[in-house]
Design an enzyme around this catalytic site. Structure first.
Site, PDB file in Angstrom:
ATOM      1  N   ASP A 159       0.844  -1.203   0.000  1.00 47.46           N
ATOM      2  CA  ASP A 159       0.000   0.000   0.000  1.00 47.46           C
ATOM      3  C   ASP A 159       0.877   1.252   0.000  1.00 47.46           C
ATOM      4  O   ASP A 159       0.595   2.237  -0.676  1.00 47.46           O
ATOM      5  CB  ASP A 159      -0.913  -0.007   1.233  1.00 47.46           C
ATOM      6  N   HIS A 187      -4.954  -2.964   6.322  1.00 52.56           N
ATOM      7  CA  HIS A 187      -4.710  -3.313   4.914  1.00 52.56           C
ATOM      8  C   HIS A 187      -6.046  -3.748   4.312  1.00 52.56           C
ATOM      9  O   HIS A 187      -6.390  -4.928   4.264  1.00 52.56           O
ATOM     10  CB  HIS A 187      -3.680  -4.439   4.801  1.00 52.56           C
TER      11      HIS A 187
END
Ligand code: NAX
Length: 326
Positions: A159, A187
């Protein structure tokens, strides 16, 4: 040469592991002077495929690969491990509710946490990539009461890299110019990708982006949906980029970030009002194997407050859903 580092990898017959193992044995993660022993775990039905991976690893004749073996027993895989990379997880299948997925994974990560507790090195560094990664890491940590909670982390580096690369593209500068990126929280699509503190060659990135809604309307959805976009384009989920994130997460944790910020999901120490123990994505600096959460960032504006609350609430709900198992 140094003494070998024992690295356990779960889900070792899967596609992320396939993109990870060869780079580890090639010295990309821990350096070209660091021998490794790879201890591979997968389910019984995957053992044949895993033998194929081991055959290919032998065919590389890696100078740094001192030993490699496969097993379907967590305690054999984690025995004396210095590093444990937990990639294997139960995927979501059609008709499966989110809560079923959480339960199925909770069972896996409880067993693996208990095995780590029993047989791994006391300073083992554990990285969970298998989803839901943050909560799986939380379960493993709670199931390993004899290991320090600082040993556990979850993967949010993919990410982070997505957040950096999208900014670099937007401002037309190289990724290497960008520092101080943060991806807060879980996440999952609720994560808060935050470039308010980011700089490019020391200049404020936020000041270069003039459209007021770009952050919320374009940037954050793009990062949150990037995994789905890869599946749509490739017909398979992110593998090489996830492997790359695993390599960099561990390399930085062990070798340090020289003062630079990276994103890791780690058990909260109460920083930023995140309840202690919740495995939350924070900007961190790593030094001498320790992780320091970057302090003093302002999250009090309405936008930041709302996004932190959203992603934290999701993690609290996930914790609640698995509480009875711990
Ligand atoms: P694959 O399905 O290719 O491989 C998973 C492997 O894990 C299989 O070989 C399976 O047999 C094994 N496995 C399942 N349960 C196991 C258990 N209890 N013990 C040992 N092995 C077990 O999936 P892959 O594409 O490699 O993805 C693995 C995981 O990473 C998934 O949960 C996926 O959602 C997650 N991801 C996490 C990311 C992150 O940034 N945190 C990004 C990429 C990826 O989506």
């Amino acid at each position: 040469l140094k003494p070998p580092v024992r690295i356990a990898v779960t889900g070792a017959a899967g596609q992320i592991a396939y993109a990870t193992l060869f780079r580890i044995a090639g010295g990309i993660m821990l350096g070209r002077d660091q021998p490794v022993i790879l201890q591979l775990l997968d389910l019984p039905h995957a053992q044949k495929a895993l033998q194929g991976v081991i055959m290919e690893m032998h065919d590389c004749a890696f100078p740094l690969l001192e030993d490699i073996f496969a097993t379907d027993d967590p305690e054999t895989a984690f025995k004396d491990a210095d590093i444990a990379i937990l990639i294997g997880a139960r995927p979501r299948t059609q008709g499966m509710e989110r809560s079923d997925l959480l339960q199925a994974n909770a069972a896996i990560f409880k067993t693996q946490g208990e095995a780590l507790n029993k047989v791994a090195k006391r300073d083992v560094k554990v990285l969970v990539a298998g989803n839901p990664a943050n909560t799986n890491a939380y379960i493993a940590m709670k199931s390993a009461p004899d290991l320090p909670s600082e040993n556990f982390s979850a993967l949010m580096r993919l990410d982070h890299h997505r957040a950096v690369s999208q900014i670099a593209e937007k401002i037309g500068r190289p990724v290497t110019s960008i520092e101080k990126m943060c991806v807060w929280g879980n996440h999952s699509p609720t994560m808060y990708a935050d470039f308010r503190y980011a700089t490019s060659n020391g200049e404020s990135v936020a000041e270069m982006i003039t459209e007021p809604d770009w952050h919320s309307e374009v940037y954050m959805p793009k990062i949150a949906q990037r995994g789905a976009a890869i599946i749509e384009a490739r017909g398979a989920s992110s593998a090489a980029s996830a492997a790359n994130a695993i390599i960099y997460h561990l390399r930085d944790w062990i070798l340090g970030t020289s003062g630079k910020w990276v994103t890791m999901a780690v058990p909260s120490d109460g920083s930023y009002g995140i309840p202690e123990g919740i495995v939350f994505g924070f900007p961190v600096i790593c030094e001498n194997g320790n992780v320091e959460i970057v302090q003093g960032l302002d999250l009090s504006d309405d936008f930041s407050k709302a996004h932190i609350e959203l992603t934290l609430n999701e993690l609290l709900e996930e914790r609640e859903a698995v509480k009875h198992l711990l």
